[in-house]
Design an enzyme around this catalytic site. Structure first.
Site, PDB file in Angstrom:
ATOM      1  N   ASP A  81       0.622  -1.128   0.015  1.00 45.40           N
ATOM      2  CA  ASP A  81      -0.052  -0.006  -0.040  1.00 45.40           C
ATOM      3  C   ASP A  81       0.834   1.231  -0.152  1.00 45.40           C
ATOM      4  O   ASP A  81       2.239   1.277   0.036  1.00 45.40           O
ATOM      5  CB  ASP A  81      -0.929  -0.090   1.375  1.00 45.40           C
ATOM      6  N   GLU A 112       2.331   4.994  -4.305  1.00 45.26           N
ATOM      7  CA  GLU A 112       2.448   5.964  -5.331  1.00 45.26           C
ATOM      8  C   GLU A 112       3.888   6.617  -5.971  1.00 45.26           C
ATOM      9  O   GLU A 112       4.159   6.573  -7.024  1.00 45.26           O
ATOM     10  CB  GLU A 112       1.335   6.896  -5.242  1.00 45.26           C
ATOM     11  N   ASP A 171      -9.158   3.611  -2.239  1.00 47.72           N
ATOM     12  CA  ASP A 171     -10.098   4.052  -1.131  1.00 47.72           C
ATOM     13  C   ASP A 171     -11.320   4.609  -1.816  1.00 47.72           C
ATOM     14  O   ASP A 171     -11.555   5.907  -1.581  1.00 47.72           O
ATOM     15  CB  ASP A 171      -9.409   5.283  -0.437  1.00 47.72           C
TER      16      ASP A 171
END
Length: 830
Positions: free
Chosen positions: A418, A421, A496
């Site tokens: 997670d 990015e 999300d």
């Protein structure tokens, strides 16, 4: 329309705006060396290389020669030796393969692609073509009103990016942490600069192999133009001909790689939240699943299992005995997955930091200092900043991958990457500065070039590490961020999402778009992640997610309990039944996912992939196919009492009742809260099993084969042990199923098996719909010379107790015998 103009360079947002854009002008006649058509001038160097009869690479640099030929996405350019006939004229050059013609005009330089009948498939805009300003480039191509455009990876909006009423979309590619996104949010977490264009059933694709921030305008600024480009680097794109859209995906994934066959347990139901702790709560969760007999295979731990959010650690106050806990969960049929973010804190004495500093494994600022930024560890008691592994460096990927050993040693079954990015807190751009330096596989580059591929490289490091540490076990990795080719390393979920009805509807088109873009192992957080869904919304999302390849319920930290039983007894029963359906269909789901691992064609797919000539199907993005034989139209609107379903050409059979519907039509069906509208294509084979509580209970259970009527049809079923890599050595089972049907009889033949794998002893139940009760059923085992043996007619209760026989009830005939794993022929006599 998407509100993306603000994230594009000013000159790209308005092609007519001043800013120095220059279009590629005239170039001298090219040279042809038998492989590449090469143009050189003071403007730069252009190379056009057919890689196969249907794939052509186009490269342009403003330099006298190309630099290093390097890609994080493309792993295979050896697509077969194409036959190419080159013709170099005074004004035009052509390259002709048996399937394509590439036409290059010299003055100004413009490229077009045509089929063998010389019908233009794609062409540069005559006025603009390839253009550039500073480090930026763009390509403007013609776009017609009757073309449909799909792909671009993880993007909001309609599936067809040509846009509602040809309004068009424009998109940026810049991986971003975007919680609570909606249908106007762009960019998101994943960059896939690939798109497919279809027109009257013929398809082609374009893959822009650029990790830089890129942009795509699909008729948004100018309705007759499709424009793409990037903020830096050389132009490097691939034209991929179909003409069938499935062939485009197959050829694109031949370039960029395909999903590895996932472990079977990862296709079961997964339960997650931010966060399950302490250990007693995790144990209670597992016990509750088993007591309530709600099937599940995975329990996931979010960041609170770690000590102060430090990767590769356990908080032993919350989880005093992780190895024993995981062992006990495995005995109950659960696999444990842990989150692992790529931002270790800068703390001396913390082993990953110390070893990473010693190994020069962290990204640096231009002055040579290690870059530090705030992420989750900054929220812990010591408030340290984080450092960031340089996953573009091979040695760092190996170092990081080896750090998973401790988690694997205690029994962790999968890893969830997670924040990759990468997300950085308290910064204006939400990530690290653009001047951070990366190794870039030996040719240093800044974050501007590496940012979009950071998540893909982290999941690569994870996948390769798990595979190295457990060499005969299939690695399972889930990632939030990735880049083209990332399907080789990890499943992807859509981040999300918000708990609202529009996000449920958006999840369908987003997952379909990811599948078209080469990512078949995808899912969304059931019920949404941000905020708490209503009971009805969570149930409807769960019903749709029965057919999402990755099926996980998840929620944020502030929400109440969100498990299948959290909304009262009525919803618990419906949710349980939906999850049971997933497990009943696992033989079919696993079979289709295996096909996806071989071909790249997604299991969860839009209608147009199987019906490319159907103009109505081209616009459908609120229903889908799972595999070729099952059409699903989930209920996506609050309080719905009916559902319109479009059925493409052919006969379709209601999965629940067997009622036949003619295709090329839209039907209206009533729905209740427990309805999941499903239809089997005429001639389809749906492989099923009885309900089990986890995938470990599958061996020994009957294989049920539902065959939908057709004059003739065929399918195949793939099976293996579901966890090892022995299938690569031939330890699998594959059989062909063939149906013929006329007024006198129905015949179903099962071929001799391929491969050495044999499942545990079990029964075979063959089911098909008939208009009337059969007169007899016979079985022939071992080939055409074997004796035909009549099977006894029994009622349902008698069939359940008997080793073999057949029954008929409610229009469904069921034929039972042992699954013999040898040629067998069943004949149902009308």
């Amino acid at each position: 329309m998407l509100l993306t103009a603000s994230v594009l360079p000013a000159s790209a947002r308005n092609p007519a705006a001043p800013g120095g854009w220059a279009s590629l002008g005239a170039m001298p006649a090219p040279a042809w060396d038998g492989k590449t058509l090469l143009f050189r001038s003071g403007q730069g160097t252009l190379a056009i290389t057919p890689l196969s009869d249907n794939v052509v690479r186009v490269r342009f640099t403003r330099q006298p020669a190309f630099g290093r030929d390097h890609s994080y996405a493309v792993i295979n350019r050896d697509l077969g030796m194409p036959y190419v006939k080159a013709k170099i004229g005074s004004q035009v050059a052509t390259l002709a393969t048996p399937s394509l013609k590439v036409i290059v005009q010299y003055a100004p330089l413009r490229i077009s692609f045509a089929d063998t009948a010389e019908a233009i498939l794609a062409a540069d805009d005559p006025a603009r073509g390839i253009s550039f300003v500073g480090p930026e480039f763009r390509v403007a191509t013609k776009l017609s009103d009757d073309e449909h455009v799909y792909g671009f990876g993880e993007k909001t909006g309609r599936l067809d990016k040509r846009g509602w009423k040809l309004g068009g979309y424009n998109y940026a590619m810049w991986n971003s942490d975007t919680p609570a996104y909606d249908s106007s949010t762009d960019p998101l977490y994943v960059t896939v600069p690939f798109f497919m264009v279809t027109r009257h059933g013929a398809a082609h694709g374009i893959f822009l192999d650029s990790t830089w921030r890129s942009f795509f305008d699909v008729g948004r600024e100018e309705p007759d133009l499709l424009t793409f480009g990037a903020d830096g680097g050389d132009l490097d794109y691939y034209f991929i001909n179909g003409p069938d859209p499935k062939k485009v995906i197959e050829r694109y994934t031949a370039l960029t790689g395909r999903m590895p066959l996932p472990p079977l347990w990862s296709l079961g139901y997964q339960q997650c939240r931010w966060s399950y702790y302490p250990e007693s709560r995790v144990r209670l969760l597992a016990d509750t699943f088993r007591q309530k007999q709600v099937p599940a295979d995975g329990i996931w731990l979010d960041i609170h299992y770690m000590q102060d959010y430090k990767p590769f650690t356990w908080n032993h106050d919350r989880f005093p005995t992780p190895k024993k806990m995981i062992s006990d969960l495995r005995a109950q049929g659960f696999h444990l997955v842990t989150i692992l973010d790529g931002h270790p804190p800068a703390l001396k004495g913390y082993a990953p930091y110390d070893s990473g500093m010693a190994g020069d494994d962290f990204v640096k600022l231009p002055d040579g200092k290690v870059y530090e930024g705030p992420v989750w560890p900054s929220q812990a008691g010591e408030h340290p900043l984080s450092v960031f592994p340089d996953f573009s460096r091979p040695a760092t990927r190996e170092w990081w991958g080896n750090l998973y050993k401790g988690l694997l040693d205690v029994g962790v079954a999968g890893i969830w990457n997670d924040m990759d990015e990468p997300s950085v807190f308290d910064t204006a751009n939400g990530t690290m500065p653009g001047d951070v330096i990366f190794n870039n596989d030996g040719q240093p580059a800044t974050s501007l070039e590496i940012h979009n591929v950071y998540g893909q490289l982290m999941s690569r490091s994870t996948f390769e590490g798990l595979s190295r540490l457990q060499p005969d076990r299939r690695a399972f990795v889930l990632t939030r961020s990735s880049f083209a080719g990332g399907q080789r390393y990890a499943a992807v979920w859509t981040g999300d999402a918000t708990a609202d009805w529009s996000s449920l509807r958006q999840s369908v088109s987003m997952l379909l778009g990811l599948g078209v873009s080469g990512f078949p192992f995808v899912g969304s957080d059931i019920g949404g992640f941000v905020r708490m869904p209503s009971a009805e919304l969570c149930t409807r999302w769960l019903q749709a997610a029965v057919f999402y390849p990755f099926m996980r319920m998840h929620t944020e930290i502030a929400t109440p309990d969100k498990e299948p039983w959290s909304f009262g007894w009525r919803f618990e029963a419906i949710n349980k039944r939906a999850i049971e359906l997933r497990y009943e269909l696992l033989p079919y789901i696993y079979n289709v996912m295996q096909q996806a691992s071989e071909t790249g064609v997604p299991a969860l797919r839009p209608l147009f992939l199987d019906f490319p000539d159907d103009e109505h199907a081209a616009d459908v993005d609120d229903e889908f196919l799972f595999g070729s034989d099952l059409l699903v139209a989930p209920v996506l609107w609050e309080g719905a009492q009916g559902r319109d379903v479009y059925l493409p050409a052919g006969d379709w059979y209601d999965y629940w009742t067997g009622k036949r519907y003619a295709g090329n039509s839209t039907i209206s069906i009533p729905v209740t809260l427990d309805s999941i509208p499903m239809f089997v294509r005429g001639g389809g084979f749906i492989f099923r099993q009885p309900v089990v509580q986890n995938t470990g209970q599958m061996p020994g259970n009957p294989l049920k084969v539902l065959v939908a009527p057709a004059a003739e049809s065929q399918s195949s079923l793939y099976e293996d042990d579901g966890e090892s890599l022995q299938y690569r050595k031939g330890d699998f089972l594959k059989r062909r199923f063939h149906q013929t049907r006329n007024d006198q009889s129905v015949t179903v033949e099962i071929s001799a098996p391929e491969g050495s794998y044999r499942p545990a002893k079990r029964d075979l139940l063959l089911e098909t719909w008939l208009d009337r009760e059969p007169r007899a059923v016979t079985e022939q085992v071992g080939g055409s010379d074997a004796k035909m043996v009549p099977l006894p007619r029994l009622d349902a209760a008698g069939l359940a107790k008997s080793a073999s026989g057949w029954s008929f009830a409610g229009g469904l005939v069921t034929v039972k015998d042992h699954d013999r794993f040898e040629p067998v022929k069943f004949t149902i006599v009308n």
